[in-house]
Design an enzyme around this catalytic site. Sequence first.
Site, short mmCIF file in Angstrom:
data_model
loop_
_atom_site.label_atom_id
_atom_site.label_comp_id
_atom_site.label_asym_id
_atom_site.label_seq_id
_atom_site.Cartn_x
_atom_site.Cartn_y
_atom_site.Cartn_z
N MET A 12 0.85 -1.19 0.00
CA MET A 12 0.00 0.00 0.00
C MET A 12 0.88 1.24 0.00
SD MET A 12 -3.15 -0.97 2.60
CE MET A 12 -2.17 -1.86 3.84
N VAL A 13 0.74 2.05 -1.05
CA VAL A 13 1.57 3.24 -1.21
C VAL A 13 1.38 4.20 -0.04
CG1 VAL A 13 1.96 5.28 -2.66
CG2 VAL A 13 1.59 3.05 -3.72
N GLU A 36 4.95 0.04 -2.97
CA GLU A 36 5.63 -0.02 -4.27
C GLU A 36 6.70 1.06 -4.36
OE1 GLU A 36 4.60 0.52 -9.06
OE2 GLU A 36 3.19 1.19 -7.52
N CYS A 110 -1.22 -2.04 -10.37
CA CYS A 110 -1.57 -0.68 -9.98
C CYS A 110 -2.21 0.07 -11.15
CB CYS A 110 -0.35 0.08 -9.49
SG CYS A 110 -0.71 1.77 -8.96
N LYS A 149 2.34 -9.44 -8.74
CA LYS A 149 0.94 -9.23 -8.35
C LYS A 149 0.20 -8.65 -9.54
CE LYS A 149 -1.90 -7.21 -4.67
NZ LYS A 149 -2.67 -6.09 -5.21
N HIS A 177 -5.23 -9.86 -7.47
CA HIS A 177 -6.27 -8.97 -6.96
C HIS A 177 -7.53 -9.26 -7.78
CE1 HIS A 177 -7.56 -4.58 -5.81
NE2 HIS A 177 -8.49 -5.47 -5.57
N ASN A 208 -6.41 -11.93 -3.21
CA ASN A 208 -6.55 -10.58 -2.65
C ASN A 208 -7.87 -9.97 -3.09
OD1 ASN A 208 -5.11 -7.40 -3.53
ND2 ASN A 208 -5.92 -7.98 -1.55
N GLY A 209 -8.62 -9.40 -2.12
CA GLY A 209 -9.85 -8.70 -2.45
C GLY A 209 -10.98 -8.99 -1.50
N ARG A 233 -7.06 -2.96 2.55
CA ARG A 233 -7.86 -2.02 3.35
C ARG A 233 -8.25 -2.58 4.71
NH1 ARG A 233 -12.78 -0.81 -0.21
NH2 ARG A 233 -12.30 -2.91 -0.95
#
Length: 330
Positions: A12-13, A36, A110, A149, A177, A208-209, A233
């Site tokens: 997560m940026v 990243e 991304c 990813k 994702h 992921n998700g 999140r």
Amino acid sequence: MDYENKLVLAPMVRIGTLPFRLLAAQYGADITYGEEIIDHKMVKCERIVNEYLGSVDFVEKGTNNVVFRTCDQERNQVVFQMGTSDAVRALTAAIIVCKDVAAVDINMGCPKSFSVSGGMGAALLSKPELIHDILTTLKRNLNVPVTCKIRLLKLPQDTVELARRIEKTGVAALAVHGRKVADRPRDPAKWSEIADIVAALSVPVIANGDVFEYDDFQRIKIATGASSVMVARGALWNASIFSPEGRLHWEDVKKEYVRKSILWDNDIKSTKHTLKDIIMHYSCLELPEGKAVNKSETLADLAKLYGEEKYYHFVNENRVLLKLNRIAEL
């Protein structure tokens, strides 16, 4: 690095810096991805052992800008995630950091303009030859696992075909994702399409998700057949999601994050960004806490706001003593 039956913190940026990774690990995350980092930035860095903090810092040459910070405590579980569009540059960047991390991952999902416009992130999804070039170059030349990813493509069969091509490069695992590039976070993750990928591959798949509760880890594993599960999140809003003993109150988790940010001298902008994201989920930035975070200019300000002044002074006084002792030894 073992990718079977693992709970994974997603990249997560501006959030996945050292304090947040250690926070997630403290609560039970087995693998923690860093935010990243763009290869262009990493190739300008030099490796510096920060004896003052007990960390290893990758600092942009000629500046005090810490691009990536890690420590021995996370050596066997931290994944360095890179944004790249060039195999040679990716390898140059990875060689700089690979001895201090457990694995190297390439971001291919991304959708943000800064990433896609540079040919990185989701832009790679339409360039299977470049994907092959980047991954095989890293795999041949690094002694750590290489992974990537991705997001879902428009057609499920196209995603499966891309995943098969990625598997042939020799990656140790593939994170998926369950959303397409055009999807927004509010759109439901397509677990069934992740299941199609799992069925087609023999390497571990990290799903992921839409993981927001501890029970969701098992739910998505059953629905997809994935080896491991990644959460973004759900971990941002409460990093104790990884704990099988149940989540702690978000206020307690938030204060622990502040303490870790103090301990590791985290960038103030990154710390504020993370705190504001947490606050916005549960409350509002227009209330006193949110306004105070916005006004904070230093970690000392945040320590005062969250009642951690004694801890802040304890940490910094001990650092000064440590530095004086080391000078005396010289």
